[in-house]
Scaffold this motif. Structure first.
Motif: not given
Ligand code: ADP
Length: 157
Positions: A5-6, A83-84, A118, A121
């Motif tokens: 979603s970022f 995916k992280g 992170y 985070l």
């Molecule tokens: P969602 O809204 O799908 O939860 P996010 O936009 O928050 O997605 O995050 C998208 C993807 O980025 C996550 O599914 C994960 O793979 C990666 N991500 C988010 N935060 C982190 C982080 N702190 N460290 C590593 N990867 C992350």
């Protein structure tokens, strides 16, 4: 494909995007547009911030998608979702999605362990801390810290 979603992009996202850009010839940051869930930032604002922060990477582009991630991957001819994984708690859900996605369309998922810097985070935590006036500048790119302050106004006294 790095989907999410970022809302807004954090240094955790950027770490994964940067590492993916060194592993793959081409990386797409896929911004999920969810009409039933309004974020703090609009679709255009999220894309704009992402566009700015990935400028140093020649092989990364930002696109939006609606609906199923696998359909978007197919349309873009992206064979791997990156995916992280922050903690074990991320794993249950991510494993289900990865298994569903390979069954649906043969799209592979690569899990990348988060840089421990992170691992705590998330966009939602960053928004919550910023809302109450906490300093999120170590956790997001500078321009995101500025936009958060503009959007949320001065912290409540
Ligand atoms: P969602 O809204 O799908 O939860 P996010 O936009 O928050 O997605 O995050 C998208 C993807 O980025 C996550 O599914 C994960 O793979 C990666 N991500 C988010 N935060 C982190 C982080 N702190 N460290 C590593 N990867 C992350």
């Amino acid at each position: 494909m790095c989907p999410g979603s970022f809302d807004p992009v954090t240094n955790g996202h950027l770490d994964i995007i940067g590492r993916a850009s060194r592993l793959f010839d081409e990386v797409i940051v896929g911004v999920l547009i969810n009409q039933s869930k309004t974020g703090l930032f609009s679709e255009d604002e999220r894309i704009d911030m992402l566009g700015e922060v990935i400028q140093g990477y020649d092989n990364v582009r930002v696109l939006t998608f609606r609906g199923l991630l696998v359909d978007f991957c197919r349309a873009q001819e992206a064979g791997v979702v990156v995916k992280g994984l922050r903690a074990v708690s991320d794993f249950d859900y991510e494993l289900q999605m990865a298994q569903m996605n390979i069954g649906l369309a043969g799209v592979e998922t690569l899990f990348m362990p988060t840089n421990p810097l992170y691992s705590f985070l998330s966009s939602s935590l960053v928004k919550e801390v910023a809302k109450w006036g906490g300093d999120v500048s170590p956790h997001v790119p500078d321009l995101v810290a500025v936009r958060l302050r503009e959007r949320l106004g001065p912290p409540p006294s």
